[in-house]
Write a protein that holds these residues in place. Structure first.
Motif, short mmCIF file in Angstrom:
data_model
loop_
_atom_site.label_atom_id
_atom_site.label_comp_id
_atom_site.label_asym_id
_atom_site.label_seq_id
_atom_site.Cartn_x
_atom_site.Cartn_y
_atom_site.Cartn_z
N ILE A 248 0.86 -1.17 0.00
CA ILE A 248 0.00 0.00 0.00
C ILE A 248 0.90 1.23 0.00
CG2 ILE A 248 -1.69 1.32 1.31
CD1 ILE A 248 -2.79 -1.35 2.33
N ILE A 249 0.59 2.16 -0.89
CA ILE A 249 1.40 3.37 -1.05
C ILE A 249 0.53 4.57 -0.73
CG2 ILE A 249 2.68 4.77 -2.70
CD1 ILE A 249 3.23 2.13 -4.21
N ALA A 250 1.02 5.44 0.14
CA ALA A 250 0.25 6.61 0.54
C ALA A 250 0.97 7.93 0.24
CB ALA A 250 -0.09 6.53 2.02
N SER A 251 2.14 7.85 -0.39
CA SER A 251 2.87 9.09 -0.69
C SER A 251 3.79 8.88 -1.89
CB SER A 251 3.69 9.54 0.52
OG SER A 251 4.74 8.63 0.75
N ARG A 252 4.27 9.97 -2.42
CA ARG A 252 5.22 9.91 -3.53
C ARG A 252 6.51 9.22 -3.10
NH1 ARG A 252 9.17 13.97 -5.60
NH2 ARG A 252 8.60 15.12 -3.75
N GLU A 253 6.94 9.50 -1.89
CA GLU A 253 8.17 8.89 -1.37
C GLU A 253 8.03 7.37 -1.28
OE1 GLU A 253 6.68 11.60 0.09
OE2 GLU A 253 8.12 13.03 -0.73
N GLN A 254 6.86 6.91 -0.84
CA GLN A 254 6.63 5.47 -0.76
C GLN A 254 6.60 4.83 -2.16
OE1 GLN A 254 3.04 5.10 1.53
NE2 GLN A 254 4.13 5.21 3.49
N LEU A 255 6.02 5.53 -3.13
CA LEU A 255 6.03 5.04 -4.51
C LEU A 255 7.46 4.91 -5.02
CD1 LEU A 255 4.67 4.31 -7.22
CD2 LEU A 255 4.62 6.76 -7.71
#
Length: 145
Positions: A5-12
């Motif tokens: 699960i990705i919740a931010s650009r940094e996580q992507l």
């Protein structure tokens, strides 16, 4: 690879970097697979990134890494909404017929038939001629001959 699960650009970015490392691929190899210009993947995946993902570059990189976006959930962020709420101003235009009951236009917009003199040029099929405001010999009324 396990779905995340990705919740931010940094996580992507981190998911993409992790997949790159898992496959042990160089940025040059990814540039070649994606079809992006040389060095572009390095700019996308740098820390901090020099370039941000656009629609085409994100899709190209995900395809090259054998990834896809499974689903997306868009939701309101209360903190961000509070920061911009004062700037939200309602539109000044009237709503269209799809969103509100259609109201009859004001009387000033109704078309009214014109006297014969002002309609004399409408027989022409050439819109430029019909609208140039000049009297043409074909447009004369019989009593003007």
């Amino acid at each position: 690879m396990k779905p995340r699960i990705i919740a931010s650009r940094e996580q992507l970015l981190q998911v993409v970097r992790d997949r790159r490392d898992e496959l042990d691929l160089s940025h040059d190899t990814l540039d070649g697979i994606t079809g992006l210009q040389g060095g572009y993947v390095s700019k996308l995946l740098a820390d901090p990134p020099v370039r941000g993902f656009g629609e085409m570059s994100l899709q190209a990189v995900l395809d090259a890494l054998g990834l896809r976006i499974g689903f997306a959930v868009i939701m309101e962020d209360p903190d961000r909404a509070d920061r911009v709420r004062d700037r939200w101003k309602p539109r000044k235009r009237r709503p269209n017929g799809k969103t509100a009951a259609a109201a009859a236009p004001p009387e000033t917009l109704w078309c009214v038939a014109e006297p014969r003199e002002t309609l004399s040029n409408t027989a022409s099929t050439n819109l430029t001629e019909a609208n140039d405001g000049k009297q043409h010999e074909n447009d004369r009324c019989p009593d003007q001959a």
